[in-house]
Design a protein around this motif. Structure first.
Motif, PDB file in Angstrom:
ATOM      1  N   ARG A 141       1.881   4.303   2.987  1.00  0.00           N
ATOM      2  CA  ARG A 141       1.650   3.196   2.125  1.00  0.00           C
ATOM      3  C   ARG A 141       0.615   2.091   3.028  1.00  0.00           C
ATOM      4  NH1 ARG A 141       6.430  -0.373   1.275  1.00  0.00           N
ATOM      5  NH2 ARG A 141       5.907  -0.830   3.469  1.00  0.00           N
ATOM      6  N   ASP A 142       0.978   1.803   3.989  1.00  0.00           N
ATOM      7  CA  ASP A 142       0.450   0.631   4.887  1.00  0.00           C
ATOM      8  C   ASP A 142      -0.841   1.187   5.016  1.00  0.00           C
ATOM      9  OD1 ASP A 142       2.779  -0.741   4.581  1.00  0.00           O
ATOM     10  OD2 ASP A 142       3.451  -0.389   6.696  1.00  0.00           O
ATOM     11  N   GLU A 143      -0.899   2.040   5.523  1.00  0.00           N
ATOM     12  CA  GLU A 143      -2.536   2.649   5.580  1.00  0.00           C
ATOM     13  C   GLU A 143      -3.377   2.697   4.709  1.00  0.00           C
ATOM     14  OE1 GLU A 143      -1.076   5.875   9.087  1.00  0.00           O
ATOM     15  OE2 GLU A 143      -1.814   6.408   7.307  1.00  0.00           O
ATOM     16  N   LEU A 144      -2.983   2.983   3.641  1.00  0.00           N
ATOM     17  CA  LEU A 144      -3.631   2.991   2.241  1.00  0.00           C
ATOM     18  C   LEU A 144      -3.971   1.587   1.752  1.00  0.00           C
ATOM     19  CD1 LEU A 144      -1.983   5.892   0.209  1.00  0.00           C
ATOM     20  CD2 LEU A 144      -4.375   5.858   1.375  1.00  0.00           C
ATOM     21  N   GLN A 145      -2.892   0.651   2.123  1.00  0.00           N
ATOM     22  CA  GLN A 145      -3.255  -0.762   1.726  1.00  0.00           C
ATOM     23  C   GLN A 145      -4.236  -1.314   2.478  1.00  0.00           C
ATOM     24  OE1 GLN A 145       0.899  -2.357   2.078  1.00  0.00           O
ATOM     25  NE2 GLN A 145       1.129  -2.290   0.104  1.00  0.00           N
ATOM     26  N   GLN A 146      -4.291  -1.007   4.034  1.00  0.00           N
ATOM     27  CA  GLN A 146      -5.384  -1.564   4.529  1.00  0.00           C
ATOM     28  C   GLN A 146      -6.819  -0.575   4.366  1.00  0.00           C
ATOM     29  OE1 GLN A 146      -5.190  -3.550   7.372  1.00  0.00           O
ATOM     30  NE2 GLN A 146      -7.452  -3.663   7.033  1.00  0.00           N
ATOM     31  N   ALA A 147      -6.743   0.448   3.882  1.00  0.00           N
ATOM     32  CA  ALA A 147      -8.093   1.370   3.335  1.00  0.00           C
ATOM     33  C   ALA A 147      -8.634   0.228   2.139  1.00  0.00           C
ATOM     34  CB  ALA A 147      -8.007   2.510   3.298  1.00  0.00           C
ATOM     35  N   THR A 148      -7.549   0.120   1.310  1.00  0.00           N
ATOM     36  CA  THR A 148      -8.084  -0.489   0.117  1.00  0.00           C
ATOM     37  C   THR A 148      -8.565  -2.209   0.456  1.00  0.00           C
ATOM     38  OG1 THR A 148      -6.205   0.601  -0.987  1.00  0.00           O
ATOM     39  CG2 THR A 148      -7.310  -1.578  -2.199  1.00  0.00           C
ATOM     40  N   ARG A 149      -7.930  -2.763   1.302  1.00  0.00           N
ATOM     41  CA  ARG A 149      -8.331  -4.113   1.807  1.00  0.00           C
ATOM     42  C   ARG A 149      -9.556  -4.116   2.405  1.00  0.00           C
ATOM     43  NH1 ARG A 149      -3.651  -5.574   3.604  1.00  0.00           N
ATOM     44  NH2 ARG A 149      -3.899  -4.775   5.360  1.00  0.00           N
ATOM     45  N   ASP A 150     -10.119  -3.113   3.241  1.00  0.00           N
ATOM     46  CA  ASP A 150     -11.302  -2.877   3.814  1.00  0.00           C
ATOM     47  C   ASP A 150     -12.485  -2.678   2.912  1.00  0.00           C
ATOM     48  OD1 ASP A 150     -10.133  -3.040   6.279  1.00  0.00           O
ATOM     49  OD2 ASP A 150     -10.111  -1.090   6.812  1.00  0.00           O
ATOM     50  N   ALA A 151     -11.926  -1.805   1.728  1.00  0.00           N
ATOM     51  CA  ALA A 151     -12.986  -1.600   0.717  1.00  0.00           C
ATOM     52  C   ALA A 151     -13.357  -2.965  -0.112  1.00  0.00           C
ATOM     53  CB  ALA A 151     -12.480  -0.555  -0.319  1.00  0.00           C
ATOM     54  N   TYR A 152     -12.302  -3.644  -0.631  1.00  0.00           N
ATOM     55  CA  TYR A 152     -12.412  -4.872  -1.111  1.00  0.00           C
ATOM     56  C   TYR A 152     -13.223  -5.857  -0.275  1.00  0.00           C
ATOM     57  CZ  TYR A 152      -9.149  -3.441  -4.525  1.00  0.00           C
ATOM     58  OH  TYR A 152      -8.300  -2.805  -5.703  1.00  0.00           O
ATOM     59  N   THR A 153     -13.188  -5.869   0.806  1.00  0.00           N
ATOM     60  CA  THR A 153     -13.730  -6.839   1.703  1.00  0.00           C
ATOM     61  C   THR A 153     -15.330  -6.629   1.775  1.00  0.00           C
ATOM     62  OG1 THR A 153     -11.959  -6.850   3.255  1.00  0.00           O
ATOM     63  CG2 THR A 153     -14.067  -7.532   4.328  1.00  0.00           C
ATOM     64  N   ASP A 154     -15.775  -5.400   1.468  1.00  0.00           N
ATOM     65  CA  ASP A 154     -17.169  -4.889   1.611  1.00  0.00           C
ATOM     66  C   ASP A 154     -17.672  -5.019   0.087  1.00  0.00           C
ATOM     67  OD1 ASP A 154     -17.096  -4.741   4.325  1.00  0.00           O
ATOM     68  OD2 ASP A 154     -16.656  -2.337   4.210  1.00  0.00           O
TER      69      ASP A 154
END
Length: 200
Positions: A141-154
């Protein structure tokens, strides 16, 4: 919550509820970026079509032949100048409003969010089947939250129109609020909790 406990008795029901909520948000974001990409691409096509038409009309020989047939050189000159002005404005607009690039950017983000969305489905399946421990699920879950956050950043910003179209596409009208039933509608049938219509 009782339905989630019945569906996956061996996992933390609060963890499952949080993962399902995060999944619902990603579904919405993914669809909104897809709709925004479609909007931008349509603008790009219209922009180029208008430029082609105006350039063709503005070619001096054609316009002079059409308007000159009326026998008024002043009208021909004014019309030619006006069309040339429109062509210049459209050309500058094409350099300023890069709809094709923006469409590609939204499609790229949608692609990244699609991967996150599918990974959430896998995580939900693992939680509900008991094949992932709560500790493993939290790590994922934490990894997916980070992947989502990275996508939103870009991610480039989306418009209210895109969000509205995403809502219509997902047959929903409430922004970022999900009942268990609504999330069930996004999931494959085997992963649904099986609530009655309306989540009651």
């Amino acid at each position: 919550m009782s339905d989630e406990m019945e569906a996956a008795p061996d996992c933390d029901p609060y963890l499952l509820a949080q993962v399902r909520e995060a999944f619902g948000r990603v579904v919405y974001s993914h669809k909104t970026h897809e709709k925004q990409a479609d909007i931008c691409f349509r603008h790009h096509r219209l922009q180029h079509a208008a430029l082609i038409v105006l350039t063709a009309i503005g070619s001096g020989t054609f316009l002079a032949a059409v308007v000159g047939a009326l026998g008024k050189p002043v009208v021909t000159s004014v019309a030619t100048s006006f069309i040339a002005l429109l062509v210049t404005a459209m050309s500058l607009g094409a350099k300023t409003f890069k709809f094709e690039e923006e469409s590609d950017a939204h499609r790229g983000i949608a692609s990244r969010l699609w991967d996150v969305r599918e990974s959430y489905i896998s995580l939900i399946a693992d939680l509900m089947s008991g094949t992932a421990s709560d500790a493993q699920a939290r790590k994922r879950r934490d990894e997916l939250q980070q992947a989502t956050r990275d996508a939103y950043t870009d991610a480039p910003r989306t418009s209210p129109k895109a969000f509205e179209r995403a809502s219509e596409g997902l047959q929903r009208n409430q922004e970022m609020t999900f009942t268990s039933h609504e999330i069930d509608l996004f999931l494959p049938e085997a992963l649904r909790l099986g609530q009655d219509e309306g989540g009651s």
